[in-house]
Structure formats: structure tokens, C-alpha cells
Design an enzyme around this catalytic site. Structure first.
Site, mmCIF file in Angstrom:
data_model
loop_
_atom_site.group_PDB
_atom_site.id
_atom_site.type_symbol
_atom_site.label_atom_id
_atom_site.label_comp_id
_atom_site.label_asym_id
_atom_site.label_seq_id
_atom_site.Cartn_x
_atom_site.Cartn_y
_atom_site.Cartn_z
ATOM 1 N N CYS A 79 -15.839 -8.245 1.986
ATOM 2 C CA CYS A 79 -15.706 -7.635 0.653
ATOM 3 C C CYS A 79 -16.075 -6.151 0.686
ATOM 4 O O CYS A 79 -17.193 -5.778 1.037
ATOM 5 C CB CYS A 79 -16.585 -8.400 -0.336
ATOM 6 N N CYS B 69 -18.957 -5.244 -1.558
ATOM 7 C CA CYS B 69 -20.218 -5.681 -0.963
ATOM 8 C C CYS B 69 -20.705 -4.658 0.060
ATOM 9 O O CYS B 69 -21.903 -4.369 0.146
ATOM 10 C CB CYS B 69 -20.049 -7.046 -0.290
ATOM 11 N N CYS C 293 -0.489 4.797 -6.328
ATOM 12 C CA CYS C 293 -0.156 3.399 -6.589
ATOM 13 C C CYS C 293 1.057 2.958 -5.765
ATOM 14 O O CYS C 293 2.169 3.462 -5.956
ATOM 15 C CB CYS C 293 0.102 3.207 -8.080
ATOM 16 N N CYS D 20 3.912 1.487 -7.807
ATOM 17 C CA CYS D 20 4.700 2.506 -8.495
ATOM 18 C C CYS D 20 5.778 3.065 -7.557
ATOM 19 O O CYS D 20 6.918 3.287 -7.968
ATOM 20 C CB CYS D 20 3.800 3.634 -8.973
#
Length: 485
Positions: free
Chosen positions: A57, A60, A405, A408
């Protein structure tokens, strides 16, 4: 009429394959717990903060060094611990962990409450310091009261006649629920409150001594019937006062109102007098314009430097000694005081008068309006938004995008083909706007990743055309396309 916006999904973050260390190191102050020893070791600690994580993660990994620093600072006061959910799924499942990292506060081994505080070492330290000790401190002498209220933060003190036939149990229940946000104490000696004009059971709210001023009372008395709800409302309505100190932790709560903020070299740890020099001038205006719908605050300029630069266009070289003054409304409208803040406060008063009179020009973060906008997909910026999108004669399909993005970028050729297909239709505009570099106000904002007002389902040309055929106010004119819709 404006049609709607194409959905933009946020960019997918790459998974990072390192998180908290899998093994306990003697130099680590955060315990590593698992299925075999969690219950046994957790019960040994009165208060413990546990993070449930996964080694892959990314969030994390970002939290790990801050968590370890906080564990070292809190050593001997609050124990910090961590559980690797990929290796100890039984423990994580038992406590309802469904995302990473999940942080929970345990008391004597029992799951007490979710941790919703800051994720920095300093933030974790201060938040968890408040978790130590009783929900409400029992004050027995006047010296106890003075010591408790002489604090950086506000203090809530319940004054009761005895421990049994009073509202003290309700006060303690409220303290248990609200201790993460506020400091509570209580006494069963009514004489301790006589100095504040109190002769019967009540609750006193002591504002921080560092914020003491001549424009408002430092102590506010609550005399209504005490319930958890009524006490919560009393604290909410009175704790900030006329001009609170805005921080990264409380800014969202303050910004639910139209808010004027003075940003300067504020430091209540090292320079209380200097910090209050400018605050008192803001307080004077806050007192004068109280009840007009504008709230006031002060803040450390350095804490909000990137925000001032990005959202208000205020450079770092401007006003290094004098405060920056901004207004941010609930709708997201932004104004800046360009006149120098004078020590007599008159420039601030003129700025506020102009605001109420509607004479201020809104600050809009905008890319330049394109000189030539001849492509099939029209480029919209904040300065041209109203002219293009709110043109009542045409429907507008607008895509809010970010250059970073990936979704996008994948949509770009389809969206361009859509614009070319409809280029002969004078009643519709296919447009796009870089939402990262232009202000889009709440009344027109289409949240990234929100499909509520955009095309549902696929992202192919046929899907967009079906959507527009259904939603547009005019019949579509397709440029040479014989599509079955």
C-alpha cells in the site's frame, strides 16, 4: 441549457511494494502485532493506536516513517502498534478492516474508536496526547482549575453540586464522545466558579489565554439544560470566538462560512504578543461587522503558502511583513486585498466595505483565454467559462480533465471524433477545461469521477451520441454520419 460533463476518473496510482517493515527492530518503538499475540499484548496498554496496513500500500508507505516518529515521541505515554493484514487476516477481519491504512484507538485491548486525526508525526503526537488520562479531569481546588485552563487550547469545565443528583453523568458521557476534539474537566465544588458569576450548576467554556482580547469574553457560561446535543452545540457556537486561529486541522470546519483570513507571521508558541498585534486589528473589524454573514480568522502564512500562491496568485515576495487578506465564500468565490494592510486598520475596513457593496473583483485562477480557438473541441478556461458554457442559445458538453489523468488521455481521440462529428451542428458545443489550472465554482462544478450529470456507461462515440440525442434541447445534426442511434 448546459448538457453535462464527461466523467473523468482519477489517475490510477502505481502500487508501491514496500510499507511497514515486516519484522520488529529493537530500534522501533511501534509494536508489530499479529494473530497470535494481539489480544494478549493489547490488553497491557491503557491507550494504544494501531494501524492496520498492507506492505504493498502506497499510503501505508507514506505513513510509516511518520508513525514511527510519533511512536518514539509518545513512548511511555501512548503505545503505537501495527498489524500486517496480509499476514494476519484473522485479526484485521475481526476489527472490520477493509482498506489500508486503517487506524484505530484501543483502550485496554478493546476497540474504542476510529482514529480520524492528522497523519503527520506531529499531528499524531498531539492528537494522541489528548487521548491519555480520563475523559474529564476532576478538579478539586482553585489551583487545579487555574492550571487546567492555562492551556494552548480551549477548556470545557463542568461545575456541579455533587456527583449523584446532578447532570454530571451526562457531562461525562459528552466528554467521552468529544474528547478527541476538546479538553474536559469537572468539579463538584460550586465555589470554584463563583469568580465567574456562577452560583448554580453550569458549564464554563474557557477560551485559550493566548487569544484573550478586549472585544469578547474569555469565559462563556452555558446555563441551558445539559444534554450531549445541547453541550455539543454550545461548544461549536462559542469555542472559536470572533476571530479563531485557523490551522490545517480546523480550516474545513471554518470554511463552511464566508471567511476572511489574515495570513502573516503568526506564532503563538514563540511570539504571542506579536501574533496578537495584527489579530487585534482584525478583531476590531470582526466586532464591527458581527452578524453580517462574514466570519474572520487569522493564520500562519507559512502553513498556507502553497495555497496562497496556487489559489490566490499571491507570490512569496509580496507582503513579507504585512498580512495577506483574503475572502473565500461558501460558493468558492475568492477575493484578495491588494491595498497594503495599514496599522490603523482603515485599509481593511475599506476592503470589507467594498466586499459588502459588491465592488470587489473576484480573483479567478485561469489559464489565458485562447487567441484562436478553431479546433473541433473548444478550449474553455475560467475567464471564458460563463461566455461559452452559459450561452443560453447552445447546449454545451464540457469535459473537465487533468493533464496527468491517464483516462483523460485515453478518451481524447473519441472526444475529438465526437466534436468533429457534431461540428456542423450550430446548436451544440463540445468543449474541454483543464480543471487543475482553472477555478470551477461549486454551482457549476462537476466533480471528477462523478457520473451523476454525465453520460452513463461506455465511452465510445456511439455512447456519447446516444446520450446527447437523449439530453440535448435540439435535434442533433451529424456531419455526414449515418449512425444508427
Amino acid at each position: 441549457n448546459m448538457a453535462a460533463a464527461a466523467r473523468l476518473l482519477p489517475a490510477v496510482a502505481l502500487a508501491l511494494w514496500s510499507g511497514f517493515p515486516a519484522a520488529v527492530s529493537s530500534r522501533r518503538d511501534a509494536l508489530e502485532l499479529g494473530d497470535a499475540d494481539f489480544d494478549y499484548l493489547a490488553t497491557e496498554h491503557e491507550t494504544m493506536l494501531v494501524t492496520f496496513y498492507a506492505p504493498w500500500c502506497g499510503h501505508c508507505k507514506k505513513l510509516a516513517p511518520e508513525f514511527e516518529k510519533a511512536a518514539t515521541r509518545l513512548k511511555g505515554t501512548v503505545q503505537l502498534a501495527k498489524v500486517d493484514c496480509t499476514a494476519h487476516s484473522e485479526t484485521c477481519g475481526r476489527f472490520g478492516v477493509s482498506g489500508y491504512p486503517t487506524l484505530k484507538i484501543f483502550r485496554n485491548g478493546r476497540d474504542s474508536t476510529p482514529y480520524d486525526g492528522p497523519r503527520s508525526a506531529d499531528g499524531i503526537y498531539h492528537y494522541m496526547k489528548k487521548q491519555t488520562g480520563p475523559d474529564s479531569v476532576h478538579l478539586q481546588a482553585e489551583e487545579d482549575l487555574q492550571t487546567f485552563t492555562d492551556h494552548y487550547d480551549a477548556s470545557i469545565v463542568g461545575v456541579f453540586s455533587d456527583a449523584d443528583g446532578s447532570r454530571l453523568p451526562e457531562f461525562l458521557r459528552a466528554a467521552a464522545l468529544l474528547r478527541e476534539q476538546f479538553r474536559f474537566a469537572h468539579t463538584t465544588d460550586l465555589k470554584l466558579a463563583h469568580e465567574y458569576g456562577v452560583t448554580s450548576e453550569s458549564v464554563l467554556l474557557f477560551r485559550p489565554p493566548r487569544l484573550s482580547n478586549k472585544f469578547e469574553e474569555s469565559v462563556v457560561v452555558f446555563k441551558d439544560f445539559l444534554t450531549i446535543g445541547s453541550l455539543r452545540r454550545f461548544i461549536r457556537d462559542n469555542i472559536s470566538g470572533l476571530c479563531p486561529h485557523m490551522t490545517m486541522e480546523n480550516r474545513d470546519r471554518l470554511r463552511v462560512h464566508d471567511l476572511l483570513t489574515a495570513y502573516y507571521d503568526l506564532d503563538y508558541h514563540r511570539n504571542i504578543r506579536g501574533s496578537n498585534y495584527w489579530r487585534n486589528r482584525v478583531m476590531k473589524m470582526a466586532s464591527k461587522y458581527s452578524g453580517r454573514g462574514l466570519t474572520f480568522s487569522v493564520a500562519n502564512q507559512k502553513d498556507f503558502l502553497s495555497e496562497l500562491e496556487d489559489e490566490f496568485g499571491l507570490g512569496t515576495s509580496e507582503g513579507e511583513e504585512l498580512p495577506f487578506i483574503t475572502i473565500r465564500t461558501q460558493l468558492g468565490h475568492k477575493y484578495t486585498m491588494r491595498e497594503e494592510f495599514t496599522r490603523d486598520g482603515q485599509s481593511l475596513e475599506r476592503f470589507i466595505e467594498d466586499y459588502f457593496a459588491g465592488r470587489l473583483k473576484r480573483y479567478i485562477r485561469s489559464e489565458p483565454v485562447p487567441e484562436r480557438n478553431v479546433a473541433a473541441v473548444k478550449v474553455v478556461v475560467a475567464e471564458s467559462f460563463d461566455d461559452v458554457v452559459k450561452d443560453g442559445e447552445k447546449d454545451v458538453l464540457i469535459q473537465f480533465y487533468s493533464r496527468s489523468c491517464s483516462h483523460c488521455k485515453k478518451l481524447e481521440p473519441v472526444y475529438r471524433e465526437l466534436a468533429e462529428t457534431l461540428s456542423f451542428d450550430p446548436n451544440i458545443v463540445i468543449a474541454k477545461m483543464n480543471a487543475a489550472d482553472n477555478d470551477v465554482y461549486s454551482r457549476t462544478r462537476v466533480p471528477l469521477g462523478n457520473d451523476s450529470v454525465g453520460p452513463q456507461g461506455g465511452r465510445e462515440l456511439r455512447d456519447f451520441l446516444k446520450f446527447l440525442k437523449r439530453e440535448a434541447s435540439h435535434r442533433l445534426k451529424l456531419g455526414g454520419l449515418k449512425a444508427e442511434l
